[in-house]
Motif scaffolding. Structure first.
Motif, short mmCIF file in Angstrom:
data_model
loop_
_atom_site.label_atom_id
_atom_site.label_comp_id
_atom_site.label_asym_id
_atom_site.label_seq_id
_atom_site.Cartn_x
_atom_site.Cartn_y
_atom_site.Cartn_z
N GLN A 1 0.86 -1.18 0.00
CA GLN A 1 0.00 0.00 0.00
C GLN A 1 0.90 1.24 0.00
OE1 GLN A 1 -3.47 0.33 -0.05
NE2 GLN A 1 -3.48 -1.86 -0.48
N ILE A 2 0.54 2.21 -0.82
CA ILE A 2 1.38 3.40 -1.00
C ILE A 2 0.60 4.64 -0.62
CG2 ILE A 2 2.70 4.74 -2.69
CD1 ILE A 2 3.01 2.05 -4.25
N ALA B 1 4.50 7.47 5.93
CA ALA B 1 3.90 6.28 5.34
C ALA B 1 4.28 6.08 3.87
CB ALA B 1 2.37 6.36 5.45
N ASP B 2 5.11 6.96 3.34
CA ASP B 2 5.51 6.88 1.93
C ASP B 2 6.38 5.65 1.72
OD1 ASP B 2 6.48 7.24 -0.63
OD2 ASP B 2 6.75 9.38 -0.41
N LEU B 3 5.99 4.79 0.80
CA LEU B 3 6.75 3.57 0.53
C LEU B 3 8.12 3.88 -0.07
CD1 LEU B 3 6.67 0.38 0.32
CD2 LEU B 3 5.98 0.77 -2.06
N ALA C 1 0.82 17.67 1.23
CA ALA C 1 1.86 17.17 2.13
C ALA C 1 2.51 18.27 2.98
CB ALA C 1 2.94 16.44 1.32
N VAL C 2 2.19 19.53 2.72
CA VAL C 2 2.76 20.65 3.48
C VAL C 2 1.62 21.47 4.07
CG1 VAL C 2 4.16 22.76 3.37
CG2 VAL C 2 4.83 20.74 2.04
N ASP C 3 1.70 21.78 5.35
CA ASP C 3 0.69 22.57 6.03
C ASP C 3 0.80 24.03 5.59
OD1 ASP C 3 -0.98 23.93 7.75
OD2 ASP C 3 -0.05 23.19 9.60
N PRO C 4 -0.26 24.60 4.99
CA PRO C 4 -0.20 26.00 4.57
C PRO C 4 0.16 26.95 5.71
CG PRO C 4 -2.16 24.94 3.68
CD PRO C 4 -1.56 23.98 4.65
#
Length: 430
Positions: free
Chosen positions: A60-61, A68-70, A292-295
C-alpha cells in the motif's frame, strides 16, 4: 459496445489525476471500469464512477504522508539512490505481489483490457500470463531511450554532431544498466506465472499492446522516434475533485500561480523562499502547498495568498506566470492555458519536463537551491519578456489541437474491439 476495463494504479502523486481522468471518460462512455489501487485512492476512484479494489498482497502506497511513503525518495542523497528505491520498492521488487493480485482479479472477473500505470510491471506480467490485452499509461514524457533524443533522466539538451551522439549512446548504457539489479525479482514473478524470462527490465516495459503517452507530442523533441506501439494521446487537463473552489488574492496586479509537488519532496523551505521573493515584487500570488505541506507553516507577505490546493482550470485563465517544480501536470496545464513558467525541478522526471519547456522558449529553469533574490529575478525576466508568453501560447494552440478528441479513450476502445475473439499476439519488442 460496452467493454470491461481493469485499471492497475498506485498513489503516485501527479500520475493519479490523469489516470482517473481516463477512468471517468470511459465510464461516461458506458463502459465497465474497476480500479486496482491503494486504499488512499478509493474515494477518488469511486467519485469517478468506477469500482475501487484494494491491493491485498502488493504494498500500500501513501505519498502525502512522509512517514507512510513507501518510496521515500526524498531521503535519497543522489538521483541514483532515488531511482533504486523506485526499482526495488515498486517496479521490480514487489512485481510478484502486484502480479498475484492482478491475476486473482482477472480470474475472478475477466476484463477486455488491462490498463496499467507503466511502472507496475507486476500487473503487466499478470495480463501477459492471462492473455489479456494490456495498455500501459505513461503520465509524463515518454521515459525510455529512443533515437532522436538524449537519454531520459539527466535533463540534457539534444545532441549535436558526432560527439553528441557518442554521449547519448554512452549515457543510454549507463542509465539502463542499473535496471539489471531488478531483473531477478521481475523474472521470478514471470516464472511464478508460467512466463519465460526477459533479458532486460527495459524490454519488459515494452511487452504491451499499447503504450499511451498522456503528454503533448508538441512538448517533446520534434525528431524523436518511437516504437510502433507507442501512441501520443494528449494530456488530461481536468482537475481532481479534491482541489476545492477558486479563491484569488485581491487586486489587479499580474497573478503568479505557485504549485510545487502534491507529494512530499522536502519542499517547505523552497515554498518559503518563493513567498519571500514574491513579497518584494509588484505581483499578487496564489501559493499552493499541496497536501503534504501545512499552509500554516508558510509565512506569507500581504500579496501572497497561501492555500493547500486550487483548481488550476479556474486559476490559470487569470495567471501571468506559474512557478512550478516542473511536475508534468502543472507544467502542461499552464502551457495549455498559454501561461509561461519558471521551473524549479526537485527530482524524478521534472528536469526532463523543465528542459523541454526551456527549449520551447516557454519558460526558464532555476535550481531548487535558488535564493529568494534569484527567484525574484527569474520571475521578473519571464514577466517582462513577451517572447515567453508567445511561445506558451504557441504550445497552447498545439495542445488544443491534440486534445480536441479523446485519443486515449479511442485507443482503448479500439484495443478492446480488436481483442474481441482474437488470440493475443504481442507485437515485436525492443
Amino acid at each position: 459496445m460496452r467493454k470491461n476495463f481493469l485499471f492497475a494504479a498506485w498513489a503516485g502523486g501527479g500520475a493519479v489525476p490523469p489516470t482517473l481522468s481516463v477512468v471517468r471518460a470511459l465510464r461516461e462512455r458506458g463502459h465497465g471500469v474497476r480500479v486496482l489501487g491503494d486504499r488512499s485512492l478509493h474515494d477518488e476512484i469511486a467519485a469517478g464512477g468506477a469500482e475501487p479494489i484494494a491491493w491485498t498482497t502488493a504494498p500500500q502506497i501513501e505519498t502525502n504522508d512522509p512517514s507512510a511513503d513507501l518510496l521515500k525518495d526524498f531521503e535519497a542523497r543522489t538521483p541514483m539512490g532515488a531511482f533504486a528505491r523506485l526499482r526495488d520498492r515498486l517496479v521490480c521488487g514487489p512485481a510478484a505481489d502486484f502480479a498475484r493480485d492482478t491475476l486473482a482479479e482477472l480470474r475472478a472477473r475477466p476484463a477486455d483490457v488491462l490498463v496499467a500505470d507503466f511502472s507496475l510491471l507486476g500487473a503487466i506480467t499478470a495480463a501477459e500470463a492471462a492473455g489479456v490485452p494490456v495498455a500501459a499509461l505513461g503520465t509524463t514524457i515518454y521515459p525510455f531511450s529512443t533515437p532522436g533524443a538524449p537519454p531520459f533522466g539527466p535533463g540534457l539538451r539534444p545532441a549535436t554532431g558526432a560527439l553528441g551522439r557518442l554521449r547519448d549512446r554512452f549515457l543510454a548504457n549507463m542509465i539502463d544498466k542499473p535496471w539489471a539489479k531488478g531483473l531477478p525479482a521481475l523474472n521470478a514473478a514471470r516464472a511464478a506465472n508460467g512466463l519465460p524470462p526477459v533479458d532486460s527490465v527495459i524490454k519488459a516495459f515494452g511487452r504491451v499492446d499499447r503504450f499511451l503517452v498522456l503528454s503533448p507530442r508538441a512538448l517533446d523533441y520534434p525528431g524523436r522516434q518511437f516504437p510502433p506501439y507507442v501512441r501520443h494521446v494528449g494530456p488530461r487537463l481536468d482537475d481532481p475533485a479534491w482541489v476545492g473552489k477558486l479563491r484569488l488574492p485581491e487586486g489587479d496586479a499580474p497573478l503568479v500561480l505557485v504549485g510545487l509537488s502534491s507529494t512530499f519532496m522536502n519542499q517547505r523551505a523552497l515554498l518559503q523562499r518563493i513567498a519571500d521573493a514574491l513579497g518584494g515584487l509588484p505581483v499578487r500570488a496564489l501559493l499552493t502547498t499541496g497536501l503534504a505541506v501545512d499552509p500554516g507553516t508558510i509565512h506569507a507577505p500581504g500579496n501572497v495568498l497561501v492555500t493547500a490546493a486550487a483548481p488550476h482550470a479556474a486559476v490559470l485563465p487569470h495567471a501571468a506566470l506559474t512557478i512550478t517544480h516542473a511536475g508534468h501536470g502543472t507544467a502542461v496545464k499552464s502551457l495549455a492555458a498559454g501561461v509561461p513558467l519558471v521551473c524549479v525541478p526537485l527530482g524524478r522526471d521534472q528536469g526532463e519536463v523543465a528542459m523541454r519547456v526551456e527549449l520551447a522558449g516557454a519558460g526558464i529553469t532555476i535550481r531548487k537551491t535558488a535564493s529568494s533574490g534569484t527567484i525574484a529575478r527569474a520571475v521578473g525576466r519571464v514577466l517582462h519578456d513577451p517572447s515567453y508568453q508567445r511561445q506558451a501560447q504557441r504550445l497552447a494552440t498545439e495542445i488544443a489541437a491534440e486534445t480536441a478528441t479523446d485519443r486515449a479513450v479511442a485507443e482503448l476502445e479500439d484495443l478492446a474491439e480488436r481483442a474481441s475473439g482474437t488470440p493475443r499476439t504481442l507485437p515485436g519488442r525492443r
